[in-house]
Every structure is written in structure tokens, then in C-alpha cells.
Design a protein around this motif. Structure first.
Motif, mmCIF file in Angstrom:
data_model
loop_
_atom_site.group_PDB
_atom_site.id
_atom_site.type_symbol
_atom_site.label_atom_id
_atom_site.label_comp_id
_atom_site.label_asym_id
_atom_site.label_seq_id
_atom_site.Cartn_x
_atom_site.Cartn_y
_atom_site.Cartn_z
ATOM 1 N N SER A 1 10.376 -15.267 -2.141
ATOM 2 C CA SER A 1 11.569 -14.666 -2.736
ATOM 3 C C SER A 1 12.815 -15.478 -2.410
ATOM 4 O O SER A 1 13.696 -15.660 -3.265
ATOM 5 N N ASP A 2 12.913 -15.976 -1.174
ATOM 6 C CA ASP A 2 14.058 -16.816 -0.798
ATOM 7 C C ASP A 2 14.144 -18.031 -1.719
ATOM 8 O O ASP A 2 15.227 -18.381 -2.213
ATOM 9 N N GLN A 3 13.013 -18.683 -1.917
ATOM 10 C CA GLN A 3 12.996 -19.893 -2.745
ATOM 11 C C GLN A 3 13.347 -19.595 -4.190
ATOM 12 O O GLN A 3 14.110 -20.327 -4.824
ATOM 13 N N VAL A 4 12.767 -18.524 -4.736
ATOM 14 C CA VAL A 4 13.038 -18.166 -6.131
ATOM 15 C C VAL A 4 14.515 -17.858 -6.336
ATOM 16 O O VAL A 4 15.137 -18.340 -7.294
ATOM 17 N N HIS A 5 15.096 -17.066 -5.451
ATOM 18 C CA HIS A 5 16.512 -16.714 -5.599
ATOM 19 C C HIS A 5 17.405 -17.932 -5.443
ATOM 20 O O HIS A 5 18.423 -18.069 -6.145
ATOM 21 N N ASP A 6 17.051 -18.829 -4.530
ATOM 22 C CA ASP A 6 17.828 -20.063 -4.371
ATOM 23 C C ASP A 6 17.796 -20.885 -5.649
ATOM 24 O O ASP A 6 18.828 -21.402 -6.105
#
Length: 388
Positions: free
Chosen positions: A272-277
Motif C-alpha cells: 500500500s505504501d508503494q502504490v500510494h507513493d
């Protein structure tokens, strides 16, 4: 006597809450946040925007008439159960929280209620948009219609960008994550209660002043369902509305595991961190752009007609407030103002939003939205003897 209010939590809603506090005539505002920089920044911004309001970036004992909690449900409970905080008040402690009450744990909810009763503490719990304004409007239509005349009761609310950008067609209005938690949602269909996951199914609904939207179940308050008038309605829905494209995009991300918040072994961030970034860097997920935010409640009557409450709020260029921030923050501040002006409404224990606003009080609330918030308020003649 001057009217003093405390604001605990100076994050995304701190500024709109504080502006409404100044509008309604409080004399002194005490702001506090665990991040002292947020409280200092809010104090500075308010001194420029609303110089008539005295703003203190600290809390003093025996100074406050009411405390507004811009906190989550768990953080609210932690604050009000810490008996040291009772010393902030001149008289009986009165808290107004935007947090979500304990919908999934009736035992804990009742235990909190009893604990507050024993200490003679009032907690207005769940006074934002959802929970809050939605439940008030649903309760109003149901309780002011003759028994057996309502076939179904439905509510939709949401905030959408005025200029949507595909594929999400969504902007961040609060927090730094897509509102994609696929939790259970309570619904009532043909007299039976049941649950679905939020992203299990979608429908279409047209909201006047907004457009054609995708809607999906967000879940009902179990306490609202037990209230007089509402309990007699066989079918009740409470749904979130977004531009078409959002639901399908989020459902695909969920199914692919790309919104998983778990950090795998050996990794430093979650999927989720990567996708939102990536979404933010690619310009697919912006923050606080001009929006249209709204709530619409419809009672379908046995005679074939409808009773409706609808509030649509838009981005206010004068002060940079989103429509969502205005809709969400105003109810809490108005309720805090009522608590100071009419202390008889402050009975000890937990008070939920639909328990606090009856017919005349709801009329006054809608009139206040019309006066203080950049919005349109429409109620059908069927919900009252005459149009509002």
C-alpha cells in the motif's frame, strides 16, 4: 461570561473547526495537539484569519466550557476516560467528538456509558458527517413520518473532485490513504439485518446538484436502527458515493493485494505504501482540490412519493476550505455551541447524534448550515408541512 472552548487535535480539520468556532461567537479558543508545531501553526493562521478570536496554544485547568475532540474513536475514548482531563472544565465536563463510536462492541459501548455516568461526564460521540449529520437526517425523516408510511430509507454521502482525473476520479480530502478499508457494512433489507463487505457491490444513483454516481454500502449505525421511527422501516441503506471509476479501480487494487498494509519480511514498506507513493508521484492522487461534497437522505413513502433532505457543499475559495471539511466540521462546532447555550441538553453519558437533534433542533441545524456554510440545503415539503 466569556465562552471558552478547547480543541484537541489540530490536523486536517483543525483550521475549519477553528474558523466555525470564531463564526459562532466563542470568545476564547485553546488548541492542543501532541505535535506542538501543529497547534502553534493553527494559532498563527487563526490570528491572521480571525483576529477577534483569542487563541491560546495551551490548556489551562478550570477554564473551559466545552472541549471539541478532532480525534478518532479510540483516541476519543482514551481522552475522555483519563480523569485528569476533567480538570480542564469550569463545571461538568462536556466533550464533543467527531470520532466513530463503538459500533461493533455493544458491551464496550455500554461500559463507557456507565463510566461517564459515574463521573457526571457528557460525551457527544460521532458528530461529523458520517457518523453524525447522516444519522440526524435519517432519524429526522423517519421520526416525523406516520408509522408504516415509509417503505425504505436510504442515505448517500461523499466528496468528489470538481474536475475528476481518471482512472480514480478521486482526490484525498482527509488522511494520506484511499478510503479503501474493506470492512463489514451493516444493511437492513426487507426487515432483516445483514452484513456485506464495503466493496462487494455497487449501484448507481443520481444526486441533484452533483450528477450520476457509483454508490456502495458503508454501513449503518446499529444504535440508529433501534431508535423510534427508524426501527419500523423495513429497508435501510447507508452508502458512500464516488464518481464512476473509483469503485472499480479500488476493487481491483484490493483483489490484487496492492493495498495490503502488511510490511513483508525483509522489506521496509508495504504494498500500500508503494502504490500510494506511485499514485501521488504520477499525479493520479491529489489533495484538497476543489470538490463537491454532499449528503442526501431519501424516505420512499408507501404512497409513491418521497421525502428528502439534501445538503451540497462546494470548495470555498475565500478561505480554501473544501466542501467536505465544511460539512464535517460544522456539526461538531454547532453542537458545542448548543451545549454551552443550552446546558440542559448535556445529560451525563454518551449522546449520539440522532439522540441530540429532534424536529425543531434539526430545523435550526439546517438553517445554520445555510447561514454559515457554503452549501445549498433542500428539504422536500413532505418532510415538513412547508418547505424549509
Amino acid at each position: 461570561m466569556s465562552k471558552n472552548i478547547g480543541l484537541i487535535g489540530c490536523g486536517n480539520l483543525g483550521y475549519p473547526l477553528a474558523l466555525h468556532i470564531g463564526q459562532l461567537g466563542f470568545d476564547r479558543l485553546h488548541v492542543h495537539d501532541l505535535d506542538e508545531r501543529k497547534a502553534t501553526r493553527l494559532k498563527r493562521d487563526l490570528e491572521q484569519a480571525h483576529p477577534a478570536l483569542q487563541v491560546m496554544d495551551h490548556l489551562d485547568t478550570a477554564e473551559l466550557d466545552v472541549v471539541l475532540l478532532a480525534l478518532s474513536g479510540p483516541a476519543t475514548i482514551a481522552f475522555v476516560t483519563d480523569e485528569r482531563n476533567d480538570a480542564l472544565f469550569r463545571k461538568r465536563p462536556v466533550y464533543v467528538s467527531l470520532g466513530r463510536p463503538l459500533y461493533d462492541d455493544f458491551t464496550a459501548h455500554q461500559a463507557l456509558h456507565r463510566r461517564l455516568l459515574e463521573r457526571d461526564v457528557t460525551l457527544f460521540f460521532g458528530f461529523g458527517l458520517e457518523p453524525g449529520l447522516v444519522e440526524i437526517l435519517m432519524h429526522d425523516l423517519a421520526s416525523n413520518s406516520a408509522a408504516g408510511t415509509i417503505v425504505s430509507l436510504s442515505a448517500v454521502c461523499g466528496g468528489v473532485p470538481q474536475q475528476p482525473q481518471p482512472p480514480l476520479n478521486y482526490d484525498l480530502l482527509f488522511g494520506d490513504r484511499l478510503p479503501a478499508l474493506n470492512r463489514k457494512a451493516l444493511v437492513k433489507i426487507d426487515g432483516s439485518l445483514g452484513y456485506c463487505l464495503r466493496f462487494d457491490m455497487k449501484e448507481s444513483r443520481f444526486v441533484e446538484g452533483v450528477g450520476m454516481l457509483d454508490v456502495y454500502h458503508d454501513g449503518l449505525s446499529p444504535y440508529l436502527l433501534e431508535s423510534p421511527g427508524v426501527a419500523a422501516v423495513a429497508t435501510i441503506r447507508q452508502q458512500t458515493a464516488r464518481w464512476p471509476g473509483f469503485f472499480d479501480s479500488v476493487r481491483n487494487l484490493i483483489d490484487l493485494g496492492l493495498l495490503d498494509e502488511h510490511v513483508p519480511p525483509g522489506a521496509s514498506v508495504s504494498a500500500s505504501d508503494q502504490v500510494h507513493d506511485i499514485l501521488v508521484r504520477n499525479g493520479r492522487l491529489s489533495r484538497n482540490r476543489p470538490d463537491i461534497s454532499f449528503v442526501e437522505v431519501v424516505a420512499q413513502l408507501a404512497c409513491g412519493e418521497q421525502a428528502t433532505h439534501r445538503i451540497v457543499s462546494t470548495f470555498d475559495e475565500a478561505n480554501g476550505l473544501t466542501g467536505m471539511a465544511q460539512l464535517t466540521s460544522f456539526l461538531a462546532v454547532w453542537t458545542a455551541w448548543r451545549a454551552v447555550q443550552t446546558p440542559d441538553i448535556c445529560r451525563p453519558g454518551i449522546i449520539l447524534s440522532h439522540e441530540c437533534y429532534e424536529r425543531d433542533a434539526t430545523d435550526e441545524l439546517l438553517a445554520a448550515y445555510r447561514r454559515y456554510v457554503k452549501c445549498t440545503v433542500n428539504s422536500s415539503p413532505l418532510s415538513r408541512g412547508v418547505p424549509l
